[in-house]
Design an enzyme around this catalytic site. Structure first.
Site, PDB file in Angstrom:
ATOM      1  N   CYS A   2      47.636  34.870  45.189  1.00 46.82           N
ATOM      2  CA  CYS A   2      49.107  34.203  45.460  1.00 46.82           C
ATOM      3  C   CYS A   2      49.287  35.145  46.442  1.00 46.82           C
ATOM      4  CB  CYS A   2      50.223  35.038  44.298  1.00 46.82           C
ATOM      5  SG  CYS A   2      50.030  34.071  42.904  1.00 46.82           S
ATOM      6  N   ARG A  27      44.325  33.006  48.569  1.00 44.64           N
ATOM      7  CA  ARG A  27      44.174  33.905  47.787  1.00 44.64           C
ATOM      8  C   ARG A  27      45.144  33.063  46.760  1.00 44.64           C
ATOM      9  NH1 ARG A  27      45.662  39.282  49.617  1.00 44.64           N
ATOM     10  NH2 ARG A  27      46.576  39.218  47.538  1.00 44.64           N
ATOM     11  N   TRP A  74      48.747  31.414  43.154  1.00 44.28           N
ATOM     12  CA  TRP A  74      47.658  30.617  42.214  1.00 44.28           C
ATOM     13  C   TRP A  74      48.081  31.536  40.403  1.00 44.28           C
ATOM     14  CZ3 TRP A  74      44.851  33.849  38.550  1.00 44.28           C
ATOM     15  CH2 TRP A  74      43.897  33.418  38.047  1.00 44.28           C
ATOM     16  N   ASN A 100      53.798  38.497  44.000  1.00 44.91           N
ATOM     17  CA  ASN A 100      52.310  38.678  43.757  1.00 44.91           C
ATOM     18  C   ASN A 100      52.088  39.932  42.828  1.00 44.91           C
ATOM     19  OD1 ASN A 100      49.589  40.581  45.809  1.00 44.91           O
ATOM     20  ND2 ASN A 100      49.379  38.769  43.451  1.00 44.91           N
ATOM     21  N   GLY A 101      51.045  39.251  41.640  1.00 42.47           N
ATOM     22  CA  GLY A 101      51.075  40.295  40.181  1.00 42.47           C
ATOM     23  C   GLY A 101      51.522  39.863  39.377  1.00 42.47           C
ATOM     24  N   GLU A 473      23.075  36.398  41.355  1.00 49.28           N
ATOM     25  CA  GLU A 473      23.931  35.482  43.285  1.00 49.28           C
ATOM     26  C   GLU A 473      24.438  34.158  43.437  1.00 49.28           C
ATOM     27  OE1 GLU A 473      26.458  36.205  43.425  1.00 49.28           O
ATOM     28  OE2 GLU A 473      27.545  36.120  45.732  1.00 49.28           O
ATOM     29  N   LYS A 477      26.839  31.144  43.117  1.00 47.80           N
ATOM     30  CA  LYS A 477      27.865  30.728  43.975  1.00 47.80           C
ATOM     31  C   LYS A 477      27.789  29.108  43.496  1.00 47.80           C
ATOM     32  CE  LYS A 477      29.122  32.839  45.904  1.00 47.80           C
ATOM     33  NZ  LYS A 477      29.108  34.268  46.001  1.00 47.80           N
ATOM     34  N   GLU A 480      30.477  27.573  41.941  1.00 45.00           N
ATOM     35  CA  GLU A 480      31.583  28.150  41.251  1.00 45.00           C
ATOM     36  C   GLU A 480      32.504  27.152  42.680  1.00 45.00           C
ATOM     37  OE1 GLU A 480      33.523  31.946  43.464  1.00 45.00           O
ATOM     38  OE2 GLU A 480      31.350  32.063  43.958  1.00 45.00           O
ATOM     39  N   HIS A 496      12.301  31.837  24.856  1.00 41.13           N
ATOM     40  CA  HIS A 496      12.858  32.365  24.061  1.00 41.13           C
ATOM     41  C   HIS A 496      14.438  31.699  23.157  1.00 41.13           C
ATOM     42  CE1 HIS A 496      10.101  35.034  23.419  1.00 41.13           C
ATOM     43  NE2 HIS A 496      10.187  35.731  24.908  1.00 41.13           N
ATOM     44  N   LYS A 593      40.741  34.104  46.379  1.00 40.61           N
ATOM     45  CA  LYS A 593      40.302  35.450  46.573  1.00 40.61           C
ATOM     46  C   LYS A 593      40.994  36.235  46.145  1.00 40.61           C
ATOM     47  CE  LYS A 593      36.741  36.004  50.271  1.00 40.61           C
ATOM     48  NZ  LYS A 593      35.907  35.907  50.031  1.00 40.61           N
TER      49      LYS A 593
END
Ligand code: F6R
Length: 598
Positions: A2, A27, A74, A100-101, A473, A477, A480, A496, A593
């Site tokens: 947000c 965000r 978000w 925001n929060g 990593e 990537k 996402e 296994h 982000k």
């Protein structure tokens, strides 16, 4: 997570707020809204969808407004919709807020308000803030805002408009970032300094429980007891160039191309004259028996990558996901040093993990990319990365910069522990060689692979040792931004269990950069091929393996630093695959982000 913005000044508020919301969109981008004073009334427009949808909706609106607040969301509580979008109004439409929060006690607050007859319009936790302000019996608006901090639990950066106080904005913050920006002809509030670039020349990072009251061009700062505080502005040196996409279609593409620059600039930070490592007392390093690296997502992966490098130097490092570390039955080991990695420096889980370490008097070092961030304020020592603003949601150049800073750190620890004079120039030369090679590296083969991945259901990345860390990593990537199910595995672990999933609809990407592990990794390649999967292999060694469908040759360099090389084409692979799938690589589904909620 947000983004909030506030503006008051000579310029049209709509233009200032919408431009900044676009810069804050990384965000959160499921809905956006704007509320301004117009003709002494609070006028509100909010829409599900990206900021571009809001811009269209506002086309002929807010013509005379010079003060307002905006939000890009978000979703946490309540689905993405017009009604759940911010700003939220109180029941009588006299108070407007953006938040925001997360308000952790919103259910009990809402329950009490509802019992007393308040009707809510949304499913959000945030609306309760507007309703509480409406119901407050405090004698002044400032006191009403102060009272919030005694009522709300959780994290919040809030900007508030009261209909009765035209062209005034109030703000309060706890555990979520909020910045005040000052320009010649206006004042701004923003979740992030990036949204102020090109608009203000100075900014102030609000401290915990700060309250701000902006009355036209006058701004007052108070602590939680309403004692006046001085505002200590700092200059804003970033330029619009730093945050523009330039000629690139996407930020992610630009940022991958900036990887060599991010490595070089970060390494420059560790030059003798200014080396931040020298601020960490040698005694602390000498006596340190345990190093723990803590981060989330890509930042965690950077820590994991570096743990292999550290082991080669007989330095043992434990890596923890920040969201888990916080709840560990605390280790309280003697002589521990904790290193926190975070691009944004605002990730809530990492901040809480650092606070936990501090509670136990553990020395803390942070590796961050944002000098003004909360983590930088909290940590004992800072190792800066110089990736420059990273705007695409998927982290790329910041990862490369993080491992660069950590190579320098591990070399420093090694030298201190072994009484050697640390010569960072050796590492610098090696990294310079890597950067030169990456700059001229032909990535055209990646395009072809991405085209083939677009119809694949499952992708596995495998490797041994540090190549497993790179696999993690690369896998993160790909999943996402391309929405392809992907997993990283130690090459030796396939047989296994996971081999059961390998068939002709699977692609396995093998990373093999460590000479002593190569033969064993090739064994895995044959096992995979025998089950019908397509095999893509990345290596710097000259190999000819008939079980490999596509061989991606990596530039040859110091084997210990190959992680810096091997991730580069794989970042590009994720980017190109998203493009082939018709997805927006800069704004992946369900993500944002700077994860400022726990
Ligand atoms: C993945 C990604 C995230 C972040 C994570 C931590 O591409 O960007 O996994 O790495 O949310 O963020 P920071 O580094 O800002 O703490």
């Amino acid at each position: 997570m947000c983004g909030i913005i506030g503006y008051i000044g000579a310029k049209p508020a709509k233009q200032e707020i919408l431009q900044s919301l676009q810069l804050l969109e990384y965000r959160g981008y499921d809905s956006a809204g704007l509320c301004c004073f117009e003709n002494d009334k609070l006028k509100l427009i909010k829409k599900k969808g990206k900021v571009s949808t809001l811009i269209t909706a506002c086309e002929n609106e807010f013509v005379t407004a010079h003060c307002g607040i905006g939000h890009t969301r978000w979703a946490t509580h309540g689905d993405p919709s017009d009604k759940n979008a911010h700003p939220h109004l109180s029941e009588n439409n006299n108070v407007a807020i953006v938040h925001n929060g997360i308000i952790e006690n919103f259910e009990s607050l809402k329950g009490n308000l509802q019992k007393n007859g308040t009707r809510f319009r949304s499913e959000t936790d945030s609306e309760v803030i507007a309703q509480l302000l409406q119901k407050s019996k405090c004698e002044s608006e400032l006191k009403k805002v102060q009272e919030l901090s005694t009522l709300l639990k959780g994290s919040y950066a809030i900007a508030i408009l009261f209909k009765e106080l035209s062209n005034q904005i109030f703000a309060i913050k706890k555990n979520s970032p909020l910045i005040l920006g000052k320009a010649n002809d206006g004042l701004y509030l923003s979740s992030d300094v990036n949204a102020l670039i090109g608009k203000t020349s100075e900014y102030y990072i609000m401290q915990e429980n700060d309250i701000i009251w902006i009355d036209n061009q006058d701004v007052y700062l108070f602590d939680s007891n309403l004692r006046a505080k001085d505002i200590e502005y700092q200059p804003l040196t970033l330029t619009t160039q730093d945050i523009s996409r330039g000629t690139f279609e996407h930020y992610m593409h630009k940022e991958i191309m900036q990887v060599p620059q991010a490595i070089e600039l970060t390494m420059t930070e560790f030059e003798p004259m200014q080396n931040p490592l020298t601020r960490i007392p040698a005694e602390l390093i000498k006596s340190a028996e345990h190093f723990s690296i803590i981060g989330c997502g890509t930042a965690y992966n950077a820590g994991n990558t570096i743990s292999y490098y550290a082991r080669q130097r007989d330095i043992f490092v434990d890596c923890y996901y920040a969201s888990e570390y916080r709840y560990e039955k605390f280790l309280s080991r003697k002589n521990e040093v904790c290193i926190f990695i975070s691009q944004s420096g605002e990730t809530a889980d990492t901040i809480e993990a650092l606070k936990k370490a501090k509670e136990h008097n553990i020395p803390t070092i942070v590796v961050t990319n944002v000098a003004s961030s909360t983590l930088n304020k909290l940590a004992d020592y800072i190792l800066p990365t110089k990736a420059g603003p990273e705007i695409a949601v998927a982290s790329t150049k910041a990862y490369s910069a993080q491992i660069t800073a950590l190579y320098a750190f591990i070399d420093y620890v090694y030298c201190i522990k072994n009484g050697i004079n640390c010569r960072s120039c050796i590492l610098k030369d090696k990294l310079k060689d890597i950067c030169d090679k990456l700059k001229s590296y032909d990535l055209s083969i990646i395009d072809n692979i991405a085209n083939q991945l677009k119809n694949i259901e499952r992708v596995f990345f495998i490797g041994r040792g540090v190549d497993f860390a790179t696999s993690q990593e690369a896998s993160l990537k790909l999943k996402e931004i391309s929405n392809i199910h992907s997993e990283a595995l130690y090459a030796g672990e396939l047989k296994h269990g996971t081999l059961a999933l390998i068939d002709e609809n699977t692609v396995v990407i093998v990373i093999a950069t460590q000479k002593e592990l190569l033969e064993k990794t090739i064994n895995s390649v044959y096992e995979i091929k025998a089950r019908g999967a397509k095999v893509i292999m990345l290596t710097q060694f000259e190999v000819s393996i008939d079980a490999v469908d596509i061989l991606v040759s990596l530039p040859q360099t110091d084997q210990l630093l190959m992680a810096e090389v091997s991730i580069y084409p794989l970042q590009m692979l994720a980017y190109k695959t998203a493009l082939y799938k018709g997805l927006d690589p800069d704004k992946p589904r369900n993500l944002a982000k700077s994860v400022t909620v726990e």
